[in-house]
Design an enzyme around this catalytic site. Structure first.
Site, short mmCIF file in Angstrom:
data_model
loop_
_atom_site.label_atom_id
_atom_site.label_comp_id
_atom_site.label_asym_id
_atom_site.label_seq_id
_atom_site.Cartn_x
_atom_site.Cartn_y
_atom_site.Cartn_z
N HIS A 21 80.70 14.68 -2.04
CA HIS A 21 82.02 14.14 -2.44
C HIS A 21 82.52 13.05 -1.49
O HIS A 21 83.47 12.35 -1.82
CB HIS A 21 83.05 15.27 -2.60
CG HIS A 21 83.57 15.84 -1.33
ND1 HIS A 21 83.14 17.04 -0.82
CD2 HIS A 21 84.49 15.38 -0.47
CE1 HIS A 21 83.79 17.30 0.31
NE2 HIS A 21 84.60 16.30 0.54
N ASP B 18 77.49 20.27 -3.69
CA ASP B 18 78.20 19.24 -2.93
C ASP B 18 77.45 18.96 -1.63
O ASP B 18 77.85 19.40 -0.56
CB ASP B 18 79.63 19.71 -2.66
CG ASP B 18 80.47 18.65 -1.97
OD1 ASP B 18 80.07 17.46 -1.99
OD2 ASP B 18 81.52 19.01 -1.39
N SER C 272 85.06 17.25 6.00
CA SER C 272 84.04 17.28 4.95
C SER C 272 82.71 16.77 5.43
O SER C 272 82.64 15.77 6.15
CB SER C 272 84.48 16.40 3.79
OG SER C 272 85.32 17.07 2.94
N GLY C 273 81.67 17.42 4.96
CA GLY C 273 80.32 16.96 5.27
C GLY C 273 79.82 17.46 6.60
O GLY C 273 78.63 17.42 6.89
#
Ligand SMILES: *[C@@H]1O[C@H](CO)[C@@H](O)[C@H](O)[C@H]1NC(C)=O
Ligand SMILES: *[C@@H]1O[C@H](CO)[C@@H](O)[C@H](O)[C@H]1NC(C)=O
Ligand SMILES: *[C@@H]1O[C@H](CO)[C@@H](O)[C@H](O)[C@H]1NC(C)=O
Ligand SMILES: *[C@@H]1O[C@H](CO)[C@@H](O)[C@H](O)[C@H]1NC(C)=O
Ligand SMILES: *[C@@H]1O[C@H](CO)[C@@H](O)[C@H](O)[C@H]1NC(C)=O
Ligand SMILES: *[C@@H]1O[C@H](CO)[C@@H](O)[C@H](O)[C@H]1NC(C)=O
Ligand SMILES: *[C@@H]1O[C@H](CO)[C@@H](O)[C@H](O)[C@H]1NC(C)=O
Length: 849
Positions: free
Chosen positions: A87, A139, A243-244
């Protein structure tokens, strides 16, 4: 509309509430390694006293930059490969060009010189074909670097788990990142990498938490390939900007990446642990992407002991975390009540909001926030159940405290945190989107330095008025009413202080599921039939959270919105509310309630009359209806409000009262037509019951008028018939000699003459041009056309009912005719037959309009 709470954690991070943890000593590198040495930070021990990570403790952590800004985290899994979340790169279904991204390796603080930091261009971004959005899973993303990273002390890859790898539930793992430290609260300078310890939650335990309605009543279905880590009680979590980034777990001295930070529902909220993409199920996909490249990630096999043993642990039981704030042994005994003692000032009451912070009004001791006092040594804070007073270390005033009443706040930090237990215990604070439901049970708590030691108000239970009512009672004509989920401008409990108590100051506590929230501060009232209003605290949640990093912001706990929850149409206030709360009617009417001032008056259990609420404790009714001719005993009378609509309110919202006295004005020898009924207790303004305005004489200029009553005594749905008011001369002529002063004649619109049954004494109401509804009169016994008006009784009504609201005189006064000789001869005795009247009207333009 509430999906915004499901947040992919782009620009996310960690809401690290630092917690001490044992130093861990990593054992020397293992023999089991494959070609690439992975999962070994250079440092063999870390100190977890704070949320800042030590340099080089997470050497695989990378920062992914787009346009020079940190957007997401990632992890180095091989010299040329970085693992992250899909994402971060997929925008509106399109993969962003790899050329726009760069990877920073070996970063510790993102501020200042980037000594030893390696920057790499991105050659390719690979995302699973079936990735579509975070909540549907898959994701993850692989980034191929344009040139391989140089491995060293600060840059090393992490180990990846094989598909068969099992991480035991309950394992303490670590998430890292440069994301926000709380919801909408970015990591402060110098942007040092944050770390937080998170426990792996079993799938069933996590699903159990997410199956319970949380913020905005949302529930969520976990999918295969997702993994949860965190705590049922929340407070430690990843957040926007993380994120990530990796979630890593140590096994035998080697760090494996169990998850990729993906999304959360808010950050650190209770029963809403972070959701990660599980890495192990994607072994095959990752291997396929990297196949044939010069460097490949390491997938060390799990030590057999670990795999066969603990991962088979039975999933934990479903453990829901209950709020840690806002529980009081009994209403009034507030375990968060704090009293701040400052030499030279009156004691000031406030509330404990966390282990270390107390919230109080700034006006207690600050003349101006430009120069807050520095001599905090002599300040003391008294908390319940604490043997000694607490000392104050720091004072943080709200920026706007000195000029904005709604921000009259200061936070005091205690020198030492207090142990929280049954008492002292902090109060819960609402998030900005909190919607205190109409009808919420609320109470008052002392606030600030004024007022008596204790007042009866503290023991008063009050219900919260709906947003429409509260907003419009104080708002401006046509103002938009903030919909549920937007901070209200004011909160109104159905409670008015007595005049003499006007100097006491209170905060408003509202209860949900047995948990108390500090909902409002600094009540104010402008009298005139309006309830007290409080400034909502919820807009200050972010400021309090930012300063305290640990105040108990708690999710909404009650979601029973009823029909108001479905009200999506933007509501506006009716005109002219600033004159007081009389004569209002919601437009459009919520719950179909049309006539909030119309009362059902039950006399001696068998007769039902109309009545009209003229003030919170008073109903006006027709004397002939409530008193039997000749009878001298006062009958048993009950009054109901909230029933007079096409769809009456649910029983719970209807209001009933006993009549404790009937008051009649003095009329020489005559039975007066109007009676005031005193109710056993007040009925505060609410959608069920709102007072009507009264008019001192005649009818307001330009008003439209209606006769309101029941057609059918059984179902009693109110019927309104449009009428015109005849001039006094015509009226007098029609009923020559029989009219008492103040009697009005009406003319029904064609076909509406017999809409209302007469026995219940229908009401005559007019709506002014301004929109307010005004009560004009009640039908005389047995008549449809003749109404006794309030005008002649104004002095009497005002004397008995102080709060009755007479509008300023306007329009034509309805005075008795000068002389009967002005009547046409043939009219006497025509006695109001409408054909006669119509005939007359054709001849002369007499109708007032
Ligand atoms: C997203 O994509 C759709 C169709 O591909 C397009 O109509 C829409 O305008 C895009 N939205 C944004 C914000 O780019
Ligand atoms: C994507 O495809 C893989 C392999 O075909 C499958 O295991 C996975 O469940 C799919 N994920 C989603 C979100 O459809
Ligand atoms: C789950 O709850 C049951 C019944 O309350 C209890 O017997 C069991 O030990 C619990 N299991 C765990 C793992 O806590
Ligand atoms: C202070 O007031 C200004 C102007 O009304 C507003 O923009 C700002 O957000 C306020 N500050 C805080 C912390 O509420
Ligand atoms: C808090 O409780 C702990 C253990 O219960 C105790 O050791 C500590 O002294 C207490 N702290 C304070 C400030 O009372
Ligand atoms: C409180 O009431 C007294 C009289 O009862 C009045 O003189 C005073 O101004 C009032 N104070 C406020 C703040 O309204
Ligand atoms: C809240 O969610 C539950 C379960 O999804 C549902 O039964 C309930 O009706 C919802 N309540 C409201 C007010 O939306």
């Amino acid at each position: 509309m509430f999906q915004h709470l499901l947040l992919p954690l782009v620009i996310l991070a960690i809401s690290p509430i630092p917690e001490a943890s044992e130093d861990s000593v990593l054992s020397p590198a293992h023999e089991e390694l494959e070609d690439l040495d992975c999962g070994h930070p250079e440092l063999s021990a870390r100190i977890m006293g704070g949320s800042d990570a030590r340099p080089r403790s997470w050497p695989w952590q990378v920062s992914l930059n787009h346009g020079g800004s940190h957007i997401c985290g990632g992890s180095l899994i091989a010299p040329s490969w970085v693992l992250s979340a899909a994402h971060c790169f997929v925008n509106n279904g399109t993969l962003e060009p790899a050329a726009e991204w760069s990877v920073l390796l070996g970063v510790h603080s993102q501020d200042g010189t980037l000594d030893g930091v390696q920057v790499r261009a991105v050659a390719a971004i690979l995302v699973p074909d079936n990735y579509s959005s975070v909540e549907l899973g898959a994701d993850l993303a692989l980034l191929r670097l344009a040139s391989p990273a140089r491995l060293g002390r600060a840059v090393r890859p992490v180990c990846l788990p094989r598909a068969s790898h099992r991480f035991a539930y309950g394992t303490a793992c670590w998430a890292t990142g440069w994301g926000d430290v709380q919801e909408k609260d970015p990591l402060p300078l110098p942007w040092v990498l944050q770390e937080v310890e998170l426990k792996l939650l079993g799938e069933a335990a996590c699903q159990c938490l997410y199956s319970r309605p949380g913020p905005f009543n949302l529930t969520f279905q976990l999918l295969p390939g997702m993994l949860c880590a965190g705590y049922p009680e929340g407070r430690r979590d990843t957040c926007q900007g993380d994120s990530g980034g990796p979630l890593v777990c140590e096994e035998g001295g080697q760090w494996f990446q169990a998850g990729i930070t993906s999304f959360g529902f808010g950050c650190g909220r209770r029963n809403r642990p972070g959701v990660f993409t599980a890495v192990a199920p994607y072994e095959a996909w990752i291997r396929e992407q990297v196949m044939g490249s010069e460097s490949e990630p390491a997938f060390p096999s799990q030590s057999p002991g670990l795999q066969s043993g603990s991962w088979e642990l039975k999933d934990e039981n479903c453990t829901i975390a209950l709020p840690e704030c806002g529980r009081a042994p009994q209403p009034g005994a507030w375990p968060w009540e704090a009293q701040v003692m400052v030499p030279g000032f009156k004691p000031c009451h406030g509330a404990l909001v966390s282990e270390s912070w107390v919230l109080v009004p700034a006006s207690c001791f600050l003349e101006s926030t430009d120069s807050p006092p520095h001599d905090l040594d002599n300040w003391r804070v008294l908390l319940p159940s604490r043997p000694r007073a607490e000392q104050v270390a720091r004072l943080v005033p709200h920026k706007n405290a000195s000029w904005d009443d709604t921000s009259d706040l200061v936070l005091l930090q205690l020198r030492a945190p207090v142990n929280l237990s049954v008492s002292p215990r902090p109060v819960c604070l609402p998030h900005p989107e909190h919607y205190f439901l109409p009808g919420s049970r609320c109470r008052l708590a002392r606030w600030g330095s004024s007022g008596p030691a204790s007042g009866p108000a503290a023991l008063l239970e009050a219900e919260l008025l709906g947003g429409w009512w509260c907003h419009c009672l104080y708002g401006r004509q046509g103002a938009l009413v903030p919909p549920p989920g937007h901070p209200p401008h004011k909160l109104c409990p159905t409670y008015r202080e007595e005049e003499k108590e006007n100097e006491s100051s209170w905060s408003l506590l509202c209860q949900e599921e047995g948990t108390w929230f500090l909902a409002g501060i600094r009540d104010f009232s402008s009298g005139c039939l309006r309830p007290r209003a409080f400034h909502p605290l919820q807009t200050h949640g972010p400021w309090i959270g930012h300063v305290t990093r640990g105040a108990y912001l708690e999710d909404q706990l009650a979601w029973d919105w009823g029909s108001e929850g479905e009200e999506t149409k933007t509501q506006t206030c009716p005109p002219r509310t600033e004159h007081g709360a009389c004569g209002l009617r919601p437009e459009p009417a919520p719950m179909g309630l049309l006539w909030p001032w119309m009362a059902e008056v039950h006399v001696a259990g068998d007769r039902v009359c109309t009545g009209i609420l003229v003030a919170p404790g008073w109903v006006l009714a027709a004397t002939h209806c409530v008193l039997r001719p000749g009878s001298t005993t006062v009958p048993y009378i009950e009054v109901y409000l909230g029933r007079a609509g096409a769809g009456p309110l649910p029983q719970g919202q209807q209001v009933s009262r006993l009549v404790i006295s009937i008051r009649l004005p003095r009329h020489l020898g005559l039975r007066p037509p109007l009676a005031l009924l005193e109710l056993s207790s007040r009925i505060e303004p609410s959608p069920s019951a709102l007072s009507i305005c009264l008019h001192p004489g005649g009818i307001p200029l330009g008003a439209s008028c209606w006769v309101l009553g029941w057609k059918d005594p059984q179902d009693r749905v109110p019927i309104a018939a449009a009428v015109s008011i005849l001039t006094s001369r015509l009226c007098h002529c029609l009923y020559q000699g029989i009219l008492t002063p103040g009697t009005l004649c009406v003319l029904y619109a064609e076909g509406q003459e017999d809409r209302c049954e007469v026995a219940s004494a229908p009401l005559l109401l007019c709506q002014t041009q301004g929109g307010s509804w005004v009560f004009v009169g009640i039908a005389l016994q047995g008549s449809r056309e003749l109404f006794a008006t309030t005008g002649p009784e104004e002095a009497w009504i005002s004397h008995i009912v102080r709060e009755a609201h007479f509008l300023a005189p306007s329009g034509s006064l309805y005075s008795p005719p000068e002389g009967s000789n002005l009547c046409p001869l043939d009219m006497a005795g025509a006695s109001g037959s409408s054909s006669t009247v119509l005939f007359l009207l054709l001849l002369t333009p007499l109708i007032q309009d």
